[in-house]
Each structure stands twice: as C-alpha cells, then as structure tokens.
Scaffold this motif. Sequence first.
Motif, PDB file in Angstrom:
ATOM      1  N   THR A   1       0.888   5.865  -2.103  1.00 40.94           N
ATOM      2  CA  THR A   1       1.465   4.639  -2.672  1.00 40.94           C
ATOM      3  C   THR A   1       0.523   4.001  -3.687  1.00 40.94           C
ATOM      4  O   THR A   1      -0.685   4.264  -3.699  1.00 40.94           O
ATOM      5  CB  THR A   1       1.746   3.599  -1.577  1.00 40.94           C
ATOM      6  OG1 THR A   1       0.508   3.256  -0.961  1.00 40.94           O
ATOM      7  CG2 THR A   1       2.719   4.119  -0.530  1.00 40.94           C
TER       8      THR A   1
ATOM      9  N   GLU B   1       4.014  -2.317  -7.744  1.00 39.56           N
ATOM     10  CA  GLU B   1       4.454  -2.626  -6.386  1.00 39.56           C
ATOM     11  C   GLU B   1       3.680  -1.785  -5.385  1.00 39.56           C
ATOM     12  O   GLU B   1       3.741  -0.559  -5.423  1.00 39.56           O
ATOM     13  CB  GLU B   1       5.955  -2.338  -6.259  1.00 39.56           C
ATOM     14  CG  GLU B   1       6.831  -3.189  -7.161  1.00 39.56           C
ATOM     15  CD  GLU B   1       6.756  -4.665  -6.843  1.00 39.56           C
ATOM     16  OE1 GLU B   1       6.472  -5.010  -5.670  1.00 39.56           O
ATOM     17  OE2 GLU B   1       6.960  -5.486  -7.747  1.00 39.56           O
ATOM     18  N   ASN B   2       2.985  -2.464  -4.457  1.00 34.99           N
ATOM     19  CA  ASN B   2       2.107  -1.747  -3.532  1.00 34.99           C
ATOM     20  C   ASN B   2       2.812  -0.692  -2.692  1.00 34.99           C
ATOM     21  O   ASN B   2       2.234   0.335  -2.370  1.00 34.99           O
ATOM     22  CB  ASN B   2       1.409  -2.745  -2.602  1.00 34.99           C
ATOM     23  CG  ASN B   2       0.253  -3.428  -3.292  1.00 34.99           C
ATOM     24  OD1 ASN B   2      -0.273  -2.912  -4.279  1.00 34.99           O
ATOM     25  ND2 ASN B   2      -0.138  -4.580  -2.785  1.00 34.99           N
ATOM     26  N   ASP B   3       4.060  -0.946  -2.314  1.00 43.81           N
ATOM     27  CA  ASP B   3       4.741  -0.034  -1.379  1.00 43.81           C
ATOM     28  C   ASP B   3       5.338   1.187  -2.069  1.00 43.81           C
ATOM     29  O   ASP B   3       5.831   2.095  -1.397  1.00 43.81           O
ATOM     30  CB  ASP B   3       5.873  -0.784  -0.660  1.00 43.81           C
ATOM     31  CG  ASP B   3       5.323  -1.911   0.186  1.00 43.81           C
ATOM     32  OD1 ASP B   3       4.123  -1.851   0.533  1.00 43.81           O
ATOM     33  OD2 ASP B   3       6.082  -2.842   0.489  1.00 43.81           O
ATOM     34  N   GLU B   4       5.317   1.179  -3.392  1.00 48.02           N
ATOM     35  CA  GLU B   4       5.977   2.249  -4.140  1.00 48.02           C
ATOM     36  C   GLU B   4       5.132   3.521  -4.131  1.00 48.02           C
ATOM     37  O   GLU B   4       3.930   3.479  -4.368  1.00 48.02           O
ATOM     38  CB  GLU B   4       6.158   1.746  -5.578  1.00 48.02           C
ATOM     39  CG  GLU B   4       7.062   2.580  -6.436  1.00 48.02           C
ATOM     40  CD  GLU B   4       7.141   1.969  -7.844  1.00 48.02           C
ATOM     41  OE1 GLU B   4       7.411   0.755  -7.978  1.00 48.02           O
ATOM     42  OE2 GLU B   4       6.892   2.722  -8.801  1.00 48.02           O
TER      43      GLU B   4
END
Lengths: 413, 413
Positions: free
Chosen positions: A201, A239-242
Amino acid sequence: MMKSDLDRLMEARGLDAFVVTGGEGYSSVRDYLTNGAHISQGYILKKRGEPMLLVVNPMEIEEGRKSGVTTITTIELGYPDLIKEANGDTDKAAVALWGVMLRRIGLDKGKVGIYGRGEINVYLQQVEALRALYPQFQFVGENGTTLFDEAMVTKDAEELARIVSIGQRTGEVLDAAWNYIASHKVSADETVVDAAGKPLTIGAVKRFVIRELMERGLEDTGMIFAQGRDGGFPHSRGENDEALKAGRAIVFDLFPREMGGGYYHDCTRTWCIGYAPPEVQQTYEQVMTAFDMAVEAFGLSKPTQPMQLAVLDYFEQQGHPTARSQPGAMAGYVHSLGHGIGLNIHEEPRITHLRDSDIFQKGNVVTIEPGLYYPDEGYGVRVEDSFIITEQGELISITPFKKDLIIPIQTLA
Amino acid sequence: MMKSDLDRLMEARGLDAFVVTGGEGYSSVRDYLTNGAHISQGYILKKRGEPMLLVVNPMEIEEGRKSGVTTITTIELGYPDLIKEANGDTDKAAVALWGVMLRRIGLDKGKVGIYGRGEINVYLQQVEALRALYPQFQFVGENGTTLFDEAMVTKDAEELARIVSIGQRTGEVLDAAWNYIASHKVSADETVVDAAGKPLTIGAVKRFVIRELMERGLEDTGMIFAQGRDGGFPHSRGENDEALKAGRAIVFDLFPREMGGGYYHDCTRTWCIGYAPPEVQQTYEQVMTAFDMAVEAFGLSKPTQPMQLAVLDYFEQQGHPTARSQPGAMAGYVHSLGHGIGLNIHEEPRITHLRDSDIFQKGNVVTIEPGLYYPDEGYGVRVEDSFIITEQGELISITPFKKDLIIPIQTLA
C-alpha cells in the motif's frame, strides 16, 4: 548572506531596531538568528549597529545560551513584578516588558520592525497596545520581500554544506524506496504484492520512507505519494490504504527537513511500476525536455522569469493548457516552475510568470519542477530537483538520484 | 465544545464574521476547523449564523474538499484578474481578494475577527491595508482567552477517544524505552553499555523512541531526555553524544503528536538506572507526594489555581524555593503545575498561581507535572501524566505507564 549584513538591510528599511517575537512552534527566522538553538518562545532584539539580544523564559536559559547570542531571562528584566503590577494580566505585562526590553537595547525612540511567527490575532492586539503605550516608537510590519526574506535568500558556505548533505541523504532515501518497491512482485490483476502475496500500500511505502529518513536525521513534512488520478492534482497526498498497481503514474514528492526543524530538501520523481502506458511515457518525456530546457535557461544575476517563460512556451507549443494560457486551469501545466528553499520550504527567489523581480544569485537554493497534470485521464507527471548556485555561479543539482520513469519488477510466478 | 457553539462565541465578542488566514505550516485552528484536511494555506471564513467557507489555492481543492467544509478556489473568486489589476503585486491582489471573499459570505459591513498563524510582519502590514481599503469593516485581533482558545478548551467524545488512544500508544513507547535501557548492562565505571560494550548514548535512546513512536503513527516534537545537571533545567533537551550512566537522574519528557500534525500527549518520567542516590530518591518521593496531592485537589467546575497552591504550600513546607516564594529562582519548584493540551501542546486551562480565572470543565485535557530542580547538585526530578475530565466529571490519567524511579539493570560480568 552573512548575518553581519542585517544592519545594511535594516538601514534600507529605515529600521532603528527589530524585534523577532512569536508563539510556540518552529519559526525559521528564530532558528536563523539563534543558530538552531531550541527556544520555544522569547524575543530577539537588535538595535541597528549593535549585536543582538535574546530574551528567554528562565527555563530556556541553557538552550538560549547555545545560540551564541547574548541571552538574558525575562526574570532579569523584572517580568514577575510587571505581572504583579498588571494584577496578573499577562497580556498587559507583556506590553510593559517590551518597554523594558527596548530600553535595554538602548532605544528611546524610532522605527521598530516586528517579525516572527505566531497567532495573528494575538499580535494584532499586542501591537495596538504597544502603539498606544509607546508613542515614541513606530512599530511596523513588512510584506513583499522582507528583511529576513532578503537575508535568507542567499546561503553562506556553511549553510550550503548542510544543504548538500541533506540532498545526499534524501537521494539515498529515494534509492531505498525504489529498491523497496522493486523487491515486490506484480500479481495477475497488476497489484504490487510482497512475497506472501499481500498488497503493497501507499501507507506502507510512506512508513518505509519515514523510517529511512529518520535513520538519516531527517523528518518527513508531508510527502506526496499519489497514484493515477490522485497524481493528477499537484497537491493531493495519496491514499494510505490504496495498493500500488503496475502501469500507473506515481508522483512522489519528497520534501524532508532536518529533524526537529532546519533546512529542507525538495525533490519529485514520477514512477511507473513495471511498465508505462504510452501517454504517460510521452508526457514524461515532455516533462524531462522541459526540465532540461529550464536548466539551460539559467543565467547568473539574470531574472528567474525567462526560465518559466521557456517552459510555458514549450508546453504550449506541445498543445498543453498552462497557468498562463488558461489561468486556473486544472489540466496541463498548472503551477509555477520553482521556488527557493532553506529553513522554509517555499522562499525566494520564485520562478514564476506572475512577477519579474526575482534574480538568480550565488548562494541561492532553488527547485526546478515542471509537471503536467491530467486527472481526468488518470495521471500526472512531475520531475523536480533542488539546485544550488555555487560561488562560481554554476547551477548544480543537489538531488543525486536518477530520473528513470519505470521501476523494473518481477511478475508473480 | 461543538463547532456549532462558534456562533455563540462570536456573538459574545461582537463579531459579525471571522477569517482564519495564515501562512504555510501547521495551524491548530485551521486543523480544528477543517477536520484535519492537509491544507497548507487558504482562508476559512464564517459569517455569524452561517456555515463556514473554505477558500483554497486550486492545487489544494481535493484536499480542501476532504474537510467537509464548502470549498472554493481563489480562481473561482477571480484571483488571476486581481493580480493582473494589481500589476503583479500579489500583496495588493491579496487585499483585493479579501473584499471579494467578504462579499461572497454576504457581509457588507461589521466587525471581522482575524485569526490564524503566520508571519506577524506580513499580517500587520496586510491588516493596515485592509483597514485603509475597507472602512466599512472593523478588523480586529484578540488576545487573552480567544474565541478558539475557548472553543478548543473542551473536547467532545470523538476528540477524547483520539486523545486516549494517543496516550495508550505513548504509554507503550515509555514501556519500550524502559525495556530497551534495561536490556543493557552497567560497566565498572557506571557507563550503560550494550552487549558489545558500546556505551548507550542519549542520542541512541532518542532514535529508538522516535522509531517506536513512528510505528504507532506518532511523531516526536522535541522530547527531553536529560541526565544529571541537564535534567536540573526544566527545558534542557539533553546531549545526544552523552552516554547514560548508572545512578543519575534522567528527566524524560515525551510530548508526541499524531503524525503530520494533530492531538498531543504530554508525559514525563524520572528514571535512575540501577540505583538512585539518596537525595534523588528523597526528591522523587516529594515530587510523587505533590503529584498525588495535586490530583486530590481537583474539583470539577472549580478554579485550577488551588491545585498549584497546594503543591506550592507543600514544597515550601519541605524547604524548597518556589516560583511563588522566589520568582525567577533557578532551583526548587520553578514552574507552574500544568496546562491544557490538544492540537497545541500548551492550551487552556493553565494550572498556575499567576492567574485565577481558569476553571476545570468536563472535556478538558490537562497535564499535572510537579518537579524539583537542583542543577548545581546535578539533578532534577519531574513526574507528569496527561489527564482527561470525563463526561462524569472525573479526572482520569491517560498516561498508562508506571512511575517507578529505578530501572533495574545487570552489571557487566
């Protein structure tokens, strides 16, 4: 610029003295004048032609003395009595303290420039009280190219050595991040995964980079690691979760500074993992051409503006909207070309078409950062190095890392 | 406090509108009003009784929209034309933009509070220009307990949950640091060394702590880890190259915040490695007694001052100089007892003998941090927890780590 030039800069502004004040938190001007001492508050006063005086809270006397500036405490200036006389009103006592401090530096009238960083509401109010209580002084602010903008725009040899070292370390971090990503694999759906098949991620990459910076005495100040459409907005942070995906343009803008506050570095790379789509490849090549043209357009003691104009001309010739041809456009080349860096991430000189007063000087540290943004088409490209202008008048990159677009990576077997 | 209370706070100040402005860099008020969106500049405007409006640079539109506040760009307000009309003078264009923005929120006259964090010199100058150009508005600052001090002094349930979590993670880091030091050994000359016999330095401990914070989404903001005489100065940060020694009092004041800006935690432990000299042990016990007395002295909706007075009385009875008995003393109990924390490290309420207007309220987050300092005798002792005042009106520590003085350690065989 040498700090000995402060007198000349004060004279040019008709200042008899300056006072650097301000609240808690990092202040580049305080850092500059106190040689990096860790002072969270206090006052720095200077009468023109005289050495500076640092006034601190008694708790900060030890840190204050590390500045090399003559340091005294508010207690020595009778602050507790001033609070008592003000019946506990510390705002009122602070105004009284100004009177004591100005007497202490031997000023009984004249023009006093007020500088520093703090809560605007507090200082608007305080300066009103100062003006009412001390009509013998003229308290003034300054905008445009201020005294400290001018003092800090050129760096001396010692500052440049620090700045070059920060660039060296930042280059190492770029290299580490490249290798970290390259150590992964690409799965059938183009997701970048680790040996266990877990997606890599953006958040994981950022944490890796923060750790690598820290090991080198640097701290992140909000890096951009934005993929695909997000990279099409110059300031979108990602975006951190991407999960990272092969074939997407990643804009990686890293602008760390020395841990705890100090000099910055600023650089950007655009990366595609595994392969680049043709439109990204073409855009990247145009940005690289613009980058090289910008460096070519440099001239010592010349205005900075022609550098931006050359890039605007080129991008417009290639059919891109720009901030000149379509002010406010969200697609194309939508920002200026570069800016000075130092103890602030954005300083003078600016490299912009919006004003023509900036000049390249020896000791400048500047970024050059052309970019093209097409969020609706799902990508953006920016390439940026930091540069110094040496004592010999040469413009030299201090971001020692390759500008390749494609990170080679293995496919998951 | 709920953001819906802003209207009431504006009314109490006779404000028809506020504008939060300011330069680059973290601003707690901007963070508070934009719910942590990463906006590096811009304006937040609010007419009393109306929702807020966020005005950003077009490059920050995506980040701005994450705030949940209605967001428009300076381009939509015609900023490029304003620059053109001002012949490229961006300071002049900025003043013109204020007029456009105030019209946009439907204000044609009245009192406008200016807030935010920035370069004082710039805003002194800008407000002067605003006053000259727009006589229909009264532009005012504010000091003392400001609108935002009052809004931010009480935290809602969501803020408190975040703040408790930060305390939890900070407690884990204290625990990790304790164990890290304890995993070393003490050599014949009392130096703390690793398995290879290499001295453990203050710098190494700080790097360990920064890494542990980072793994938990927190960042250091300048911790104190000061040994011996250095610990005798409340704000001395400690020398990185210095090796830890057995039997010296170490003041470890850790005040991290959420990565990239956000809520703070604040706590201090005093540690002695292996053993404590009798005078340090005795001082530590007095500080712990003061700590417990302070907690005892808490009363909901009561002034904070009696808490400090109780500690002052006790320390003076024990023969220590204090900031009350000897203002400006550098030995004894030389500071106030505590302060609010939030998006700023120092907020209201203050727990000090210097003013009596602060009250303990539900939703406050405060520190309690008695200490005794004897630099000439080579030591200082401080113990500090952060506390919340719950919805039930209870004062609860949110620093979950033991307050033991002595870190047990093995001697090098």
